[in-house]
Every structure is written in structure tokens, then in C-alpha cells.
Scaffold this motif. Structure first.
Motif: not given
Lengths: 285, 285
Positions: B87-95
């Protein structure tokens, strides 16, 4: 009133807004009730398919115009030769004077921004809002009450069938236009189309919505240059944050004599002597 | 329970669902109230940006999973190595295990389908639904009442701050999971993500929503193979038309002892003796 008196050639497609259907209630009685229409409307721009909107369908030409403007696809009204809606094929056919054949290419690199918080090109939008500061509009509490009273006369489809959102463009206590749609962003776009067509500017207007004040609603009225947003419903954190950044005055839970101003209360003259009360319950929506 | 017990590595990012802010009421009193959070969540799939969702943010990993599944981007859960939300960068990183570098190319030819009736790839969706016929689920009026009563215990954020929609996955009178979000389609997607992760199938479930039964809501539950849709709100014509085509039982305006069944009443056993009454007013929403 700003832009020219030019108007594209337009159909006046007006299908039924509601349909009578049967439903079974808890007593197992079959009842005949009205429900709101919902139709797909596919917009074609010089023969290229742009988008399919699910709409109530009562103002398809204005919805089409407002959609093209709000998406930044067409800048000037006089670029548009005609908007022809045919509900037999659920199509809005837009022809430009340029009869541009490069829409396919242009649309490829564009992401549609949408309601309900899915698909937003967030970075771009926030960049566009950067530095925008709307000129505040002075308001009187008494005039806001008068406006809320006047708004109660509208919302026809809602009263008849439910399941639609209403939006209005207002000036002081007058309702300039009221739009209903199954998608609240369609109702906003239809009003944007109306303003474009009639050459109406936003800076002295009030935007009313039955829907919630989410980020996208605040972004849309900011793009329309309207400094006041009045809603019957609640508010989200980002709706508030953006309103503070750009200077939109936010009335939430506006109903009868009640309202909550989440931003811009310094622009309101509290000129109504209300009877004292114990407390106002928090009503959700 | 159908799929494997495989689970991708996932964060458990749980930010605050509400924030306390100040608002000025009609008495010019400043009041401290809670409002619902709204945050942008940008989903990256093997380093390629897919979409930005505006969300309450309480179940970002499930929302991400459900979004990827409902958009048809990932077919099997075991293709996903990890979902990491920051949430610090508002990102959901999917690998993915494949660490596919062709998403950019694949995403180019895909149009995001979205809520609120804007951006729908209508033709494709209707084609996909072609020939789908859900197996009806037998229901008892008494059990539906029990379920409605149980549902009243949920909707926490709504009760506290308003401005969110709630959705629930139910089995008989039990609530398996309840999700709230500022976008109602996000709440549905988060439930789809939950079902995917837990290997839960839809055929014996009931889907509850506080929102309206529009075409897109009926389409989403059909894609989830859930044969019953229960809503507190109203219904649109296309929502009804699609439900009739695919065989979704539709309860609208479900509240206390009231409901209206717009499709599938033949699958309901009316086993409750209600006191007689004069008439039920039509209540809109």
C-alpha cells in the motif's frame, strides 16, 4: 454560454424508460411491476467501434456526445457532422466532418476510463487535475434548501421503477436538466453532452447526484468545471481528498433540511434559523 | 470443493477501512464522522501494468486474484507464484511461474470489461453466455428469511461510514464470506478470488448483493456458476432478460420478510405462513 450555436444533425431516439413485468412476492402473489430499461448502446466513430454502454437509453444522443467529450476523443462540437441512434441495432453512429479513418489506431493506445472503480487510468487523470483549482461559488443555505425541494420533483424513472441513478445540472435553485440512467457515469456523461451541445459552462453551476461522492464523481465534475457537488449519498476518502485539492464544495447526505459539508463550508452563508434538535442520526447509503 | 489445495504466496495487506474526518452540518456544527477509504490499486502482471482499481482496500489480494480470473487473464491458480500488495506504492504485484513477458502484447488486444455499464465488450460476453443454463437450486422461503436475518449482522463498513456496497457468498442460511468495497464489481471480484483460492464451486450457492441487479451483476454470477441472486435493491430489464436466458433465480428488494422474485419462483417452496396484509408499497432503491 460560451461555445457556438453549431449543432450536429441528431436523431431523437426515445424508447420506453420502463417495462411492465411480473414478479412473485412473499405471499406467492403475482404482481405487475415496472422495471427500468437497460440496453446496450454501441458507439461507432466514423465506422470504428468505440465502446458499448449499458444505458437506460432515454437520451442516447447526449450520452454519446458527452462520452466522446469526457474521454477526450473529440475536442470541438463542430468536428461532429451527425449523431444517429438506431435502437433496432442498438447503435449510435457518429460521423465527423474529417471522416477520420485512423480511429482504430488512436483507440488502440487509449484506455477507457470507467465508473465503479475499474479500469481507471489513474496516473493520467491525476496528472490532468494537477494545478486545477476551481473558482469557489458563494452559496446560501436557504437557496440550497430550495434547490433540494425542487429536485424532489424529478427522478421519474426512479420513482416508477427504481434501479437508476439521477444527476442534475443546477443553477442557483433551478434545475437546468435532470438525467437518469442505470449507470451513474452515463447520467454524468449525458449532462456533459447537454452542456457541450447548449454551450453551457460549469463555473456557476451546482451538480446534483443521487449517487455517492467517489473519486471518479469528483474527477468528472472537476473536468466539467463545476465547483459544487451535492449528493443524497455518502462520500469516500479519495472523493474528499481530490475535492480538497481542486476546490470542489461537497454536500453529502443532502435530504430535506439535512446535509453534511465535507469541503468548502467557508463558501456557505448559513442564513437559515433551524429549530434546535437533540442529534442527527448518521444515515447511510 | 473442486480445485487443488495449491495457494500462491500472498501478502496480508490490511489497511484501515475507514477514516475519521470533519464535516459541517446544517447547524454549522463541526462533526467528526467516519468515511470509507478509497485507494487506487494498480495490478502488475509479471511487471506489466494491467489496470488500476479504485478500492476500499481491505482484501486486495483476493480482489487481484478475482480480477485476473474474471477477466480471463489467468486460467489456473497454480500458474500464479505470488501476489504481493504494497500500500506504500498502491501496487499489487503478481508473478507467474512462467514469468511471461508477453502480457503487453496480450493486453493490447483485450478490452477491460467494467462495472457501471461503461466499457463492456457486450458481443463477446453475450457469446460466452450462449448456451449456458445453470442447474436450478431448490430453495425454501423459511431458509431465505433466515439467511436475510444472518446477513444483517454484516456490512460493517457500511454501517460505520456508508458509501460501500456489500456482497456475500452464501450456502443455505450461512454466510461463507462477506466483502465490502466502494466499487460493487470489486466486491464481486474479491468473492470470485476467494472462491478460486479456496476451491469453492458455485452451483449450490446463493449470491447476495446490496446493489442493483443489472446485466453485469447477472453476468458475473453466471460466470461464477451461482444459480441464485439475492438483492436488497431493484432490477433492470437486461438483468432480468439475461437471468431468464441462463436460469438465475432473482430475488429483488429482499428485506425483512419482503422480497420480489423476478425469475425462478417455481424453484421456491413457500413454506411460511405470513399474516395477511393490505398491500406492499413499492420501495425503490
Amino acid at each position: 454560454m460560451s461555445s457556438s450555436a453549431y449543432r450536429p444533425a441528431m436523431t431523437q431516439a426515445r424508447p420506453e424508460a420502463t417495462r411492465s413485468v411480473k414478479a412473485v412476492d412473499e405471499y406467492r402473489n403475482t404482481r405487475e411491476l415496472n422495471i427500468a430499461a437497460e440496453r446496450p448502446l454501441t458507439i461507432y466513430l466514423d465506422r470504428v467501434e468505440v465502446v458499448t454502454l449499458m444505458t437506460l437509453g432515454t437520451q442516447p444522443e447526449l450520452l454519446t456526445l458527452g462520452y466522446l467529450k469526457n474521454q477526450g476523443l473529440i475536442r470541438e462540437l463542430n468536428e461532429i457532422k451527425s449523431v444517429q441512434v438506431d435502437w433496432d441495432v442498438n447503435a449510435a453512429v457518429v460521423t465527423t466532418f474529417a471522416e477520420d479513418d485512423s480511429w482504430q489506431e488512436k483507440l488502440k493506445n487509449r484506455t477507457v476510463t470507467t465508473g465503479c472503480g475499474q479500469g481507471t487510468v489513474f496516473g493520467n487523470i491525476m496528472e490532468e487535475l494537477e494545478g486545477i483549482r476551481l473558482k469557489p461559488l458563494r452559496l446560501k443555505q436557504s437557496r440550497i434548501y430550495e434547490l433540494i425541494k425542487n429536485l424532489n420533483r424529478y427522478n421519474e424513472v426512479y420513482k416508477n421503477a427504481g434501479a437508476v441513478h439521477g444527476c442534475a445540472l443546477c443553477h442557483d435553485t433551478d434545475i437546468i436538466t435532470f438525467m437518469e440512467d442505470v449507470g451513474r457515469h452515463n447520467a454524468v456523461d449525458a449532462i456533459a453532452g447537454y452542456m457541450w451541445l447548449e454551450g453551457i459552462s460549469g463555473e456557476d453551476k451546482i451538480f446534483y447526484t443521487t449517487g455517492r461522492l467517489t473519486s471518479e464523481m469528483v474527477i468528472k465534475v472537476t473536468q466539467m468545471n463545476i465547483p459544487v457537488l451535492l449528493s443524497r449519498s455518502g462520500i469516500t476518502q479519495m472523493g474528499l481528498d481530490i475535492a480538497k485539492d481542486v476546490g470542489v464544495t461537497l454536500f453529502s447526505r443532502a435530504n430535506g433540511k439535512h446535509f453534511l459539508v465535507y469541503n468548502g463550508s467557508e463558501h456557505i452563508e448559513f442564513d437559515v434559523e433551524l429549530p434546535p434538535k437533540f442529534s442527527v442520526a448518521h444515515t447511510s447509503s
